[in-house]
Structures are given as C-alpha cells and as structure tokens.
Design a protein around this motif. Structure first.
Motif, PDB file in Angstrom:
ATOM      1  N   TRP A 269      48.907  35.912  50.987  1.00  0.00           N
ATOM      2  CA  TRP A 269      47.299  35.624  50.987  1.00  0.00           C
ATOM      3  C   TRP A 269      46.591  36.913  50.529  1.00  0.00           C
ATOM      4  CZ3 TRP A 269      43.201  38.156  53.750  1.00  0.00           C
ATOM      5  CH2 TRP A 269      41.882  37.523  53.543  1.00  0.00           C
ATOM      6  N   GLU A 270      46.881  38.165  50.806  1.00  0.00           N
ATOM      7  CA  GLU A 270      46.051  39.198  50.567  1.00  0.00           C
ATOM      8  C   GLU A 270      46.237  39.611  48.886  1.00  0.00           C
ATOM      9  OE1 GLU A 270      47.968  39.211  52.818  1.00  0.00           O
ATOM     10  OE2 GLU A 270      47.945  40.978  53.975  1.00  0.00           O
TER      11      GLU A 270
ATOM     12  N   GLN B 227      47.678  37.196  46.588  1.00  0.00           N
ATOM     13  CA  GLN B 227      47.497  35.926  45.885  1.00  0.00           C
ATOM     14  C   GLN B 227      46.083  35.310  45.670  1.00  0.00           C
ATOM     15  OE1 GLN B 227      51.350  34.267  46.889  1.00  0.00           O
ATOM     16  NE2 GLN B 227      51.501  33.827  44.570  1.00  0.00           N
ATOM     17  N   GLN B 228      45.243  35.715  46.663  1.00  0.00           N
ATOM     18  CA  GLN B 228      43.944  35.191  46.905  1.00  0.00           C
ATOM     19  C   GLN B 228      42.764  35.998  47.059  1.00  0.00           C
ATOM     20  OE1 GLN B 228      43.366  32.001  46.240  1.00  0.00           O
ATOM     21  NE2 GLN B 228      45.437  31.293  46.367  1.00  0.00           N
ATOM     22  N   SER B 229      41.649  35.980  46.377  1.00  0.00           N
ATOM     23  CA  SER B 229      40.661  36.766  46.473  1.00  0.00           C
ATOM     24  C   SER B 229      39.779  37.227  47.436  1.00  0.00           C
ATOM     25  CB  SER B 229      39.725  36.534  45.333  1.00  0.00           C
ATOM     26  OG  SER B 229      40.529  36.026  44.054  1.00  0.00           O
ATOM     27  N   GLY B 230      40.088  36.557  48.838  1.00  0.00           N
ATOM     28  CA  GLY B 230      39.521  36.854  50.053  1.00  0.00           C
ATOM     29  C   GLY B 230      39.482  38.059  50.707  1.00  0.00           C
ATOM     30  N   TRP B 231      40.529  38.788  50.080  1.00  0.00           N
ATOM     31  CA  TRP B 231      40.781  40.413  50.930  1.00  0.00           C
ATOM     32  C   TRP B 231      40.216  41.265  49.805  1.00  0.00           C
ATOM     33  CZ3 TRP B 231      44.631  43.781  49.371  1.00  0.00           C
ATOM     34  CH2 TRP B 231      44.820  44.957  50.010  1.00  0.00           C
ATOM     35  N   ASP B 232      39.508  42.182  50.397  1.00  0.00           N
ATOM     36  CA  ASP B 232      38.575  43.089  49.315  1.00  0.00           C
ATOM     37  C   ASP B 232      39.416  44.302  49.297  1.00  0.00           C
ATOM     38  OD1 ASP B 232      38.467  44.494  51.901  1.00  0.00           O
ATOM     39  OD2 ASP B 232      36.100  44.360  51.550  1.00  0.00           O
TER      40      ASP B 232
END
Lengths: 398, 484
Positions: free
Chosen positions: A253-254, A256-261
């Motif tokens: 998730w961290e 591959q997706q942009s939700g984690w800053d």
C-alpha cells in the motif's frame, strides 16, 4: 480476537557477543560467544533445549542458508533449527518463533539466535539485499541511507520542521546514543560525540550525515525462553515475561498507492497498537520504562517515537532536544547505545535489543541499570520506510 | 503518393564543449586542439536504443498520429548495442506498437537511416523509421570532436501528409571512408580531402542529378538542401556542382550538436522545417558507401507543424569535462569500488514474462476501485481489500507524475553520483519508487512534476548485457505531449 501470549512465556536467559568489526572471528565464534553467556546465566543443560530459531540475513557473506550453520556451531542436541529471515527484523522474528513454540506447548525450552558477520563484505554500509529477479528490473539501486533520507525529508515537510531544527534533533539523537555506549564493554562505537561533530559530518544522503547513520557490525545475540513455571522453578526473580510481540509487514500500500505521505511507518503504528492491546497497556508513555528502538538512522528513532505513541505526532524532534529520551529522561532510549553505537549486525539486532530490555528488567544491567522499569519495548524494523517488516515486542516483570 | 507525416527528434541533455575537449586533449595538437561550439553527449544510461525510443515517442506524440496503424518499424544505426537481439524489437515494445508489425534493424553505413526511409517511401505500408547513433571514436580524433549523439524518427504513410515524396535514388559505391571492424571498439577514418573530391564532389552530384531526373524536376526547383557534410566549405561546392543555385543549405547543427550520424539528415530536416512553407521542395541527401537523395514537397500541414527540436536544443546542459565522454562510453577503466562491482542477473524468462510491464511501462487500473498501480498483479494493491483479477492494462509512459519523496544518495553506486531516486506519484493515482536521471537529477524536489524516459536500467560490463526501464526526469525539460 485471539487472547495473545501475555505472560505465557518467560525469558530464562539471554546472551550477547561483543559487537563491532570482529576481524578475527566468524559467525560460528560469534554465536558461541552469545550462546555460552546465555547458558551460563540459564543454569540449564544444553540438552534441555528442545527447539531453536535462527536469524541471519545475508547468507552469501554469512554462514549460508538453512538452520545447519547454527546447529553445527552450537552442537545442538539433535533438535529442529528453523532459519528465519525478515530483513533487519529477523532477530525479533527468531525470538517470536521460540516464544510461540513455548506458548503453544510444543517445547518447554526454546532457543532464539541472531547472528550476522558483515565485515567480510569489503566495503562500508550494507550490501544490497537480493530482491529476486523481477523487482531489480524496475526498482532503483538504492541504499538504506537513501531510503531513510526520504523519510527525514517527508517528516520535516509534514510537520514543517525547519532544516536546522531537524538536523539538531537528529544530531542530539546520535549524541545521546554515543554517550550511552561509552562505558559499554560490548558496544561497537564507544566514543562520545559533540553536536558540532555530528552536524558537520560529511553528507551521505541529504539530510543524513555520516553520524546520522548506524555502523554495520559483526555480532550475535540469543535468548532462551521457557514456561513461567520452569522459570520460577529455576529461581528467576523478578521473572521477565513476554507481554506482547506484534509484527506487521507492508503489503504494498505505501509503495504503490499515494495515500501514504512518506513521513511515518504505517506498519509500526499498527504493530504498536496491537502490542499495547495484547500487553494491556493503555498509556505507553507512563508504562514503558525503557525503549530500544530500531535507530538505524537518527531519523528512524525520531519517527518511531511518534509511531509507537511515546510522544505526540510531530513533536519527537522537540522532545528529543529537550532530553526526554536521554538516559535520565522520561523514557530512556537506547541505553546500551542502540544500533547507532552498540552496532547493527542485521539478523542479531532484534535479539540485542531484547537482551538490554531483559537485563534492565531483571536488574542485571550493572552500571547502566535504570531505576525500576516495569515494561520495556523493543522496536525492530526491516526494510525501508515504503516497504518494511516492523515488530514491536514488549517485555515486563511479573 | 507516399509521404512523411511527422518527424521526431531526440538530443541528450549534455553538450560537451569543444573548448573543454581541447583543454583535455589540446596538448596532442592536430585535430584535438580546437573547435568551436559543443557536441551532444549521451548520458551514461543512454544508447542508440534509448535515444531511438525517445525520438520515436516524440514523433508519435503528434495528436493526429495513430500508432496502431504502423505496420513496419525500422531501426537504423551504425552504433548498435547488440549483434543480437534485434534493436527494433525493444523499440516496438517500448512504443507498444501492434503485434503484426514488421521489425527490422538496418546499419552498416551512416546512410542507413536514409536508406530505410527511402525503402519505406517506395512502399505502401505505414512505417516508422528510427535512426540513432552514439559513435565511439578514438580519443583525440577529429571524429570525436565532430560527432554528436542523437536520434530522429519519421512516420511514413499514415497521418496527415507533411512532406510528399516526389522521388529519390540510392546509388552504391564501395567508397570506404571509414570503417569499424567487428571486435574493435572504435572506428577509423580516412583522409578528408579524398572524401571531399571522390565522395561529395563526384558521387553526390551524380546522385542528385539522378534523383532530379527521376522526379522530372529541374535543379532550380529545389528550395532547400538538407545534407550532412563534415567538411568545411564542401556543401556549398556540392550545390554549385549540382546546379542547385536557388537552394539554401540547411544548418548542419555542427556548433549545437555535432554530426549525429545515421539520424543526422533527419535531425537537420526537422530543424530546417521551421522556416518552410507549403510548396517548398526539399532535397535530402547523405553520403556513405554511395549516396541517397530523396526529394520531397512541403504540404499545407506545415502551418500547424510543431517540433520539439528547438526546446531540445535549448535544454542542453553545458559540460566542459571531457572525461565524462570517455567514461560514459567505457573507454577508460575507472574504480567503481566494490559496491559497484555487481553482476546483473539476466533472468531473461522473467523479463519476457513481464515485457509489457517493463518495456512498455504498463501498469494496471482496478475496475472496482479505480486505483492505479505498478507493477500490475492478480490481487490489486489497495491496502487490505481483496480484488482478484480486476486490473485493466494502464499505460504509464506518457502519464507523467510528481515527486513524492526524493533522495540524492552518495553511498549507492552510480556512474554519475549521487544516485537519485524516490517515490513518484503518477498523475491520476498509483506510485513507484523510480530512478531519476539526467545530469541535473539532483535538483529535483518534492512536488516537482516529472515525465518518464526510456533508459538503460542495468549494465553488466563483464558480459555486455544491458536492460532497459523507465526513469523520471524533470517535466520542464523538452515536454512530450501525451500520445496514445
């Protein structure tokens, strides 16, 4: 939810080799050094050990694969040895295996060993870890300073920390750990540093300078765990038990997706929450008597303090400068020097942290002994901020 | 009538000054001692294939172009990377062209780009012709200072006509003015005066006359001559000898890029088009073991025609350090340190299994959540949700993104330290830890927009093996508009 392992397993004994550039010894000697100490302290016959877990990360420059290097080095009594590898979090992983074996009733006494012989590499810093065949075809050639420098930048950006403040807080983190390790006979780096020395060190990966980075070391550490009944029978007072071990592994998730800053460890926050729940700790800031954090870089320690709830988000840098985490602070961190100064033999580090936690809780830390810790936390991290394995282990007295 | 619809170009960012070369080599005297301007210099992770891909992308970025119409792809180069495999197959995969596309490599003479174009113009199938060179020459040679690195691509027979093909000839002659034998790292050049007299002044006028004859055109019908020619003062003499009195000579870009070899005639053509109007007639010529001359007429589409070449010329980064040229090309052994002594696991079956992902930079988009990811996977990367086989192919090469996190790493091995990389958030979702490249990579910061370029990912000097992937560069340099 499962009832957990709180107080179902006790630490009978632990051992730890001297860490450092051990040019004249190999993995075998390092393991024997830690094991013989643990056996001396345990007061048991080696034949009483029924199962073993073995952590070692680099098989190419280390002892090779499988459990055989450990079984042979320690001449274990015809028992199963399971090799585990979970990046730099392998030490706690080996410990978890041994603890689960006892908790399940499959073994009365189990051994966990972590070892790494890094100084046969030929250069400074960690060698690249194998990533299979596919990932190297698209991921950058990276190093850990490069990965954690990104954490530092994102952390500073998220909390709008001015660069000089961040640099000073990181420098204090290292200065504190150096001061803690000066008198430890088994620590790798035993030299005090000044703030100026740290701040003026050469840059490795901006903003991380040389003294923001831990060394790579040779070393081994081990634990012998058993049932509380056996520990009691062998006179372990105060008895140190495992209150919780929680492990969380990034699922992509961290990365591959942009939700984690990029400013924190997603895994650490979840692992900490679960560990406190398992241990029955509602306020870690008052409950935790000491913490051994995975301070591979100064920034990792600062961010971990927040992820573990030991201070408010965005405030670790300030509290670090205020001395909250010094030896005489609110929550002493890295009282043995941590990865930064005790050293970082990858597969052994988790067990080295637990070793210091155990010594402190058992009142056997000698000159480093803290007043009366009741709970100790070991935070063991493998991988980088975007993709990692994070474990939080809590030991306590009964 | 066949035609050219678009021309794309690519120039690497570095411009090595000839004064810098002279500072390093001038003590040798002769051809190493002087020269004005600069030559384009490929970065360490560029070669004929990567430059060819970028020129082709530039060519296909035109809004009227439908890449799926292309039935033939020819890659022309005198500086191939491999004897085997085929270079065009890399370009085909990187450009995500249709499967039923004939791919072919062409080489052997610096004229190979024009030969491929000539062939394409003489047949009906829509074709993409790409020419790229990165010459490896002897240190301190005239060729080293004169040459440049670059690529060009033209699309033939599909899209809006830009240049109609009126006719052309290719003549053959064993005039071997330069050679590079198999197994030898550098080429050798023969005397310039001989090349001038026997080549440019004898062969070329013959070819020009034959081409004019084939088109039924008088010499004064030619408005512009595009002809790479490395010999000072020679090109005007060729025009005079050929009776092309009305024609102006297109710039050879000698001061800006140097002679970029097999793609240079096309690069010069792209540059010359800026001053053209509908109805103008262009003569495109190049020498090389014979000569090819193609005559074309500019069409109305020129009014709307735009090329990225001016931006590419402008975006050069001045470089005075000659050693970068020889080190990037592997002509000088240097200490990479033990950390740089790594072998590359070829895993050819892995790279083929994921070739669309790796060479085409194709990610996935989840039909259920709309989330984009790279690389694609059977179970979507959506945190803790369970989405099985819900990804549609999602090409990322032209999407662009912005920097989420960044580092300039001085510990990691790099052929141009520091090693720069970080998380890139794709525009529209998804992210990837990517290499940042080009000499100015270290100036990137969080939130900076980036675009993606096809580059060498790994290079194994012991085996010669290399593989390719996409890297991020600052989007402000030479924009490529999204194509397909």
């Amino acid at each position: 939810m499962a009832s957990g392992i709180k107080d179902r397993v006790a630490v009978l004994s632990m051992g730890c080799s001297r860490f450092g550039e051990r040019w004249n010894v190999g993995q075998e000697e390092l393991m024997v050094e830690a094991y013989s100490e643990a056996l001396d302290r345990a007061g048991i016959d080696p034949k009483q050990i029924e199962a073993a877990w073995y952590s070692s990360h680099y098989d190419d420059i280390g002892a090779g694969k499988a459990g055989t290097p450990m079984a042979q080095a320690l001449r274990l009594p015809d028992i199963g040895v399971t090799r585990v590898e979970n990046f730099c979090a392998g030490g706690t992983e080996a410990f978890r295996g041994a603890v689960y074996a006892v908790a399940s009733g499959a073994a009365d006494i189990a051994l966990a060993m972590g070892v790494e012989k890094l100084k046969d590499t030929g250069f400074a810093g960690l060698p690249s870890a194998s990533r299979g065949t596919f990932a190297p075809m698209y991921l950058p050639t990276h190093t850990n300073p490069g990965n954690f420098a990104q954490l530092a930048q994102s952390y500073a950006a998220r909390h709008q920390i001015a660069r000089p403040d961040l640099k000073r807080a990181m420098a204090h983190t290292s200065v504190k750990s150096h001061a803690n390790a000066v008198d430890h006979p088994n620590a790798h780096l035993r030299k005090a540093l000044t703030m100026d020395q740290v701040l003026n060190a050469p840059m490795v990966a901006d903003p991380l300078g040389l003294f923001d980075c831990c060394p790579v070391s040779d070393g081994a550490a081990c634990a012998i765990v058993t049932t509380p009944d056996i520990a009691r029978a062998l006179g372990r007072v105060p008895m140190v038990t495992i209150k919780a071990i929680q492990l969380v592994t990034s699922n992509g998730w961290e990365a591959q997706q942009s939700g984690w800053d990029g400013s924190y460890f997603h895994t650490a926050r979840i692992a900490a929450k679960r560990a406190y729940h398992e241990a029955g700790i509602s306020d870690p800031r008052t409950a935790i008597g000491l913490a051994e954090l995975h301070d591979c870089f100064s920034i990792t320690e600062l961010v971990a303090l927040e992820d573990l709830g030991l201070c408010d988000e965005g405030q670790a840098w300030r509290h670090m400068l205020d001395g909250w985490f010094d030896r005489d602070g609110r929550i002493p961190c890295q009282v043995d020097g941590g990865l930064k100064c005790f050293g970082h033999p990858v597969g052994a580090s988790g067990l080295r942290m637990l070793y210091e936690c155990w010594l402190q809780l058992a009142g056997q830390a000698g000159g480093r002994q803290l007043a009366t810790p009741h709970f100790a936390l070991a935070h063991n991290l493998g991988g980088g901020p975007a993709q990692n394995v994070c474990s939080v282990a809590l030991l306590g007295t009964v | 009538m066949t035609y050219i619809s678009t021309i794309g170009t690519y120039l690497p960012r570095l411009r090595l000054s000839r004064s810098g070369m002279a500072a390093a080599l001038g003590w040798l005297g002769g051809s190493a001692a002087g020269g004005k301007g600069a030559r384009s210099l490929a970065f360490w992770d560029e070669d004929s294939i990567t430059m060819g891909v970028e020129a082709a992308r530039d060519c296909l970025s035109h809004p009227d172009v439908d890449p799926s119409a292309i039935r033939q792809l020819v890659f022309a180069s005198t500086t191939p990377v491999f004897h085997e495999p085929q270079h065009a197959s890399f370009l085909h995969a990187a450009l995500r062209l249709q499967d039923d596309c004939l791919t072919q490599d062409s080489g052997g003479t610096v004229r190979c780009g024009l030969l491929a174009l000539h062939q394409a113009l003489e047949q009906a199938a829509p074709a993409l012709v790409v020419a790229a060179d990165m010459p490896v020459t002897l240190a301190a040679s005239a060729a080293e200072a004169r040459s440049g690195d670059g690529a060009a691509a033209v699309l033939v027979g599909t899209g809006q006509p830009l240049l109609n093909y009126l006719g052309g000839v290719s003549i053959a002659a064993p005039l071997i003015d330069r050679y590079q034998a198999v197994g030898y790292a550098e080429g050798v050049e023969w005397e310039e005066r001989w090349l001038r007299e026997e080549g440019y002044m004898r062969l070329m006028p013959q070819a020009i006359a034959a081409a004019l004859h084939r088109c039924g055109l008088p010499a004064d019908a030619i408005d512009c001559v595009v002809m790479p020619c490395p010999i000072a003062g020679c090109a005007p003499a060729v025009l005079k000898a050929s009776g092309l009195h009305k024609a102006r000579l297109a710039s050879t870009l000698a001061l800006e890029t140097g002679d970029t070899g097999s793609g240079h005639a096309l690069l010069m053509l792209a540059h010359a088009l800026d001053g053209m109007k509908a109805g103008d007639t262009i003569l495109l010529a190049q020498l090389g073991q014979g000569a090819t001359v193609l005559i074309m007429q500019v069409q109305e589409a020129i009014a709307a025609h735009k090329t990225n070449l001016p931006a590419q010329l402008e975006n050069g980064i001045a470089e005075d350090n000659y050693l970068k040229l020889v080190m990037f090309r592997g002509q000088l052994a240097w200490d990479r340190g033990l950390r740089g002594r790594t072998s590359v696991n070829e895993a050819l079956s892995t790279s083929y299994r994921y070739h669309e992902t790796l060479l085409g930079f194709v990610g996935g988009r989840c039909r259920e959540t709309g989330q984009v990811q790279f690389p694609p996977s059977r179970l979507a990367a959506s945190g803790t949700g369970y989405y099985l086989d819900t990804l549609d192919a999602y090409p990322l090469a032209d999407i662009g993104g912005k920097v989420a996190t960044f580092t300039a790493d001085r510990l990691a091995f790099s052929r141009h330290p520091p090693n720069c990389y970080g998380l890139v958030d794709f525009n529209g979702g998804g992210r990837l830890m990517m290499d940042f490249t080009d000499p100015d990579a270290a100036s990137l910061e969080s939130d900076d927009p980036v675009r993606f370029v096809f580059r060498i990912k790994d290079l194994d000097e012991r085996t010669g093996f290399r593989r390719y992937f996409w890297k991020a560069v600052a989007a402000r340099t030479a924009p490529v508009s999204p194509s397909h």
